[in-house]
Design a protein around this motif. Structure first.
Motif, mmCIF file in Angstrom:
data_model
loop_
_atom_site.group_PDB
_atom_site.id
_atom_site.type_symbol
_atom_site.label_atom_id
_atom_site.label_comp_id
_atom_site.label_asym_id
_atom_site.label_seq_id
_atom_site.Cartn_x
_atom_site.Cartn_y
_atom_site.Cartn_z
ATOM 1 N N ARG A 135 26.234 -12.406 38.366
ATOM 2 C CA ARG A 135 25.520 -14.262 37.360
ATOM 3 C C ARG A 135 26.764 -13.790 36.020
ATOM 4 N NH1 ARG A 135 20.850 -16.271 38.439
ATOM 5 N NH2 ARG A 135 19.932 -15.776 40.688
ATOM 6 N N ASN A 165 27.674 -23.859 46.077
ATOM 7 C CA ASN A 165 28.541 -24.733 45.321
ATOM 8 C C ASN A 165 27.834 -23.950 44.058
ATOM 9 O OD1 ASN A 165 28.588 -27.599 45.694
ATOM 10 N ND2 ASN A 165 27.103 -27.399 43.881
ATOM 11 N N THR A 166 26.577 -23.318 43.535
ATOM 12 C CA THR A 166 26.520 -22.989 42.472
ATOM 13 C C THR A 166 27.322 -22.640 41.648
ATOM 14 O OG1 THR A 166 23.969 -23.425 43.156
ATOM 15 C CG2 THR A 166 24.590 -22.579 40.752
ATOM 16 N N THR A 180 32.749 -30.345 43.807
ATOM 17 C CA THR A 180 33.015 -28.922 43.763
ATOM 18 C C THR A 180 34.079 -29.183 44.281
ATOM 19 O OG1 THR A 180 30.628 -28.660 43.066
ATOM 20 C CG2 THR A 180 32.606 -27.035 43.263
ATOM 21 N N GLN A 210 25.354 -29.706 37.113
ATOM 22 C CA GLN A 210 23.763 -29.573 38.272
ATOM 23 C C GLN A 210 23.133 -30.297 38.140
ATOM 24 O OE1 GLN A 210 21.993 -25.336 37.421
ATOM 25 N NE2 GLN A 210 22.785 -24.525 39.333
ATOM 26 N N THR A 256 16.286 -21.627 40.969
ATOM 27 C CA THR A 256 17.841 -21.696 42.167
ATOM 28 C C THR A 256 16.741 -19.906 42.494
ATOM 29 O OG1 THR A 256 18.736 -19.634 40.655
ATOM 30 C CG2 THR A 256 19.291 -22.722 41.088
ATOM 31 N N GLY A 269 21.471 -18.362 44.279
ATOM 32 C CA GLY A 269 21.934 -19.938 43.371
ATOM 33 C C GLY A 269 22.103 -20.997 44.249
ATOM 34 N N LYS A 270 21.284 -21.353 45.310
ATOM 35 C CA LYS A 270 20.588 -22.087 45.549
ATOM 36 C C LYS A 270 19.294 -22.867 45.261
ATOM 37 C CE LYS A 270 19.466 -24.161 50.334
ATOM 38 N NZ LYS A 270 19.527 -23.588 51.752
ATOM 39 N N ILE A 271 19.490 -24.359 44.558
ATOM 40 C CA ILE A 271 18.454 -25.282 44.349
ATOM 41 C C ILE A 271 17.341 -25.411 45.038
ATOM 42 C CG2 ILE A 271 18.483 -26.931 42.522
ATOM 43 C CD1 ILE A 271 20.668 -27.270 42.734
#
Length: 562
Positions: free
Chosen positions: A287, A308-309, A342, A483, A540, A544-546
């Motif tokens: 991060r 992806n994020t 992306t 996002q 998330t 980082g997965k939404i």
């Protein structure tokens, strides 16, 4: 059809089958690899590199400590709660050599989550970073944990650097809250007690549990997937078989930003890369993008594993864009859907195409991946060797090629079951070994798989199935969108209506009208959002997965329905 369908779908040189029984247990893989690649670098972090010979020696010291200075027995569970630091692989492999079952534990867990996992797993020992020790102080009296080992971030660094790093973390950044654990042993003290002693390497059976890997809990109470030695060895061999032509043994440099306690990074970096003798660059805090990019600038890295994020965030970093990507030949994506925009941007920035794959905690985790030689964007590739897939309807009937249905998987990497939860195991795993993934998918004529969406995330608008992934893919192509997430909210007329959540790029303003105009130009009427909400950030997971579920829960609370 299923039995032989994929045999001729693999690229030249990729076998359709692997020998899942090639090794009796992970210990034998570790020993062979550490002897064969003894002088090759294994893990680097904070300027320090451990080679495979050192990894074996240090893991042996920790194993000897566990065997000779605790009452832990083979089969006992040990919780390991650390971010990506050098101590992580040393502790995990040492615990395995002592015959213990590793319980990977998220360092970001709250006291409630720790208490559930430690009690559910029956953990008798805990190895944690000092930064989390104050939480352990609160939770341990409510658990059966008897042995506590605490480590600081810089513990495996040279003495002067160790002192500097640990002091900065503790006194300057104030990242180590005060704690009182009189029973705790410092990791370096434990290692010293094991130094010079020979561990009795455990020899578990192939079907014995090696790791209890807890699902993220995004669909309810976290459950422990029982991953056996054979499960993890099979997935190592499957990954190697499908990517072997593009990954040279003992010479690749892989960036490791995803947490090793997560099954995706655990199997790829700790297992598959150990099998092939390759070098993992551990990123402790992904991060902190500036620090991560600075670390990347030090290496001529050949591989990058992300999701992806993270790809989106990096491609919006000017410093990242300026890096030297001349050696990069492999980028892997998993953990969440890869958006087309992306993938295209990453290729533009790095010159390297992304190979998207698919996996689950319950499948150790890799089910499928795009072959490096034949990437199809928008798909999750073909099943790894020795893996069968099918799609079924709501009645469990297998559907023909090209039909949409729930993806089911069968192979040697499929878990033994959920720990102490036979009812939950029976819901997802049938007597023939088929695992229901909960994902809606299509098997194409060429053997490639395409995920349409999560079964539970599907939105039902006036009887029409709407898949959030498609909506998010479309909106992600609108300039200015950083996002986005799509969910279904209750609607009196249509059953459910679509709501989009949008995070814009810094300095960019968008309006609801702009969003809707873009969506209208690319989607049929029933797929149009009814509401658009702009936010500074989206919830998330740790990787980082939404979390669409959190967004849905918020909406239901507003309506007084939860």
């Amino acid at each position: 059809m299923i039995e032989n369908f994929w045999k001729d779908k693999y690229p030249a040189g990729v076998p359709a089958e692997i020998d899942a029984d090639k090794y009796p247990n992970i210990q034998s893989v570790l020993k062979e690899s550490c002897q064969r690649f003894a002088d090759k670098p294994a893990f680097s972090n904070l300027g320090k590199t451990l080679n495979y010979g050192e990894l074996y020696r240090l893991s042996g010291e920790f194993a000897a400590y566990l065997q000779q200075h605790t009452d832990l027995q083979p089969g006992d569970r040990i919780a390991v709660q650390m971010p990506n630091v050098l101590q992580y692989p040393v502790v995990v492999f040492g615990a395995m050599r002592a015959g213990l079952v590793v319980v990977n534990t998220n360092p970001l867990y709250t006291v409630r989550e720790m208490e559930h996992q430690f009690n559910d797993s029956g953990a008798k020992a805990l190895v944690c970073l000092a930064n989390m020790a104050h939480l352990a102080e609160d939770v341990l009296p409510k658990t059966g944990v008897k042995h506590v080992i605490v480590t600081e971030v810089g513990d495996l660094l040279p003495p002067l650097k160790r002192l500097l790093v640990n002091s900065v973390v503790k006194y300057v950044k104030k990242m180590v809250p005060a704690y009182h654990l009189p029973q705790a042993v410092k990791l370096n003290d434990a290692m010293a007690l094991g130094r010079g002693k020979t561990p009795r390497d455990a020899q578990p059976q192939a079907d014995d549990v090696a790791v209890l890997q807890y699902t993220g809990g995004t669909t309810g109470v976290a459950k422990g997937a029982m991953l056996t030695h054979r499960n993890l060895i099979a997935n190592m061999l499957q990954c190697k078989a499908l990517m072997g032509a593009n990954l040279n043994e003992g010479s690749e440099i892989l960036i490791t930003p995803l947490p090793l306690y997560h099954i995706y990074a655990f199997t790829f970096h700790c297992m598959a890369m150990m099998l092939t003798g390759n070098h993992n660059i551990l990123i402790t805090n992904p991060r902190d993008l500036p620090s991560m990019v600075k670390e990347l600038s030090r290496w001529k890295f050949t591989g990058f594993v992300g999701l992806n994020t993270l790809f989106v965030a990096l491609c919006h970093s000017d410093d990242f864009v300026r890096l030297d990507f001349s050696a990069l030949k492999l980028t892997l994506s998993g953990g969440m859907a890869l958006q087309l925009a992306t993938a295209e941007r990453w290729k533009e920035v790095t010159g390297c195409a992304i190979c998207e794959g698919f996996g689950m905690t319950e499948t150790s985790p890799v089910v499928s991946v795009n072959p490096f030689q034949a990437i199809q964007l928008g798909t999750i590739g073909i099943p790894v060797p020795s893996t069968q897939c099918k799609v079924i309807d709501d009645q469990g009937v297998e559907q023909p090629l090209g039909s949409i249905g729930e993806l089911c998987v069968k192979g040697p990497q499929v878990m033994k079951g959920y720990w102490l939860r036979q009812d939950a195991t029976d819901e997802i795993l049938d007597a023939e070994g088929w695992l229901k993934t909960g994902d809606i998918a299509v098997i194409q004529d060429d053997g490639y798989l395409r995920i349409v969406d999560r079964k539970k995330d599907m939105i039902l608008v006036s009887g029409f199935n709407v898949y959030p992934n498609e909506l998010e893919d479309v909106l992600a192509t609108l300039p200015g969108v950083l996002q986005c997430a799509a969910i279904g909210v209750p609607d009196e007329r249509s059953g459910e209506a679509i709501k989009m959540f949008v995070v814009t790029k810094p300095g960019i303003s968008l309006t609801k009208e702009q969003v809707l105009t873009h969506m209208r130009a690319n989607l049929t009427g029933y797929k149009m959002p009814k509401a658009v909400e702009f936010r500074d950030a989206l919830p998330t997971t740790n990787v980082g997965k939404i979390l669409r579920r959190e967004l849905r829960d918020e909406e239901l609370k507003k309506l007084g329905k939860k």
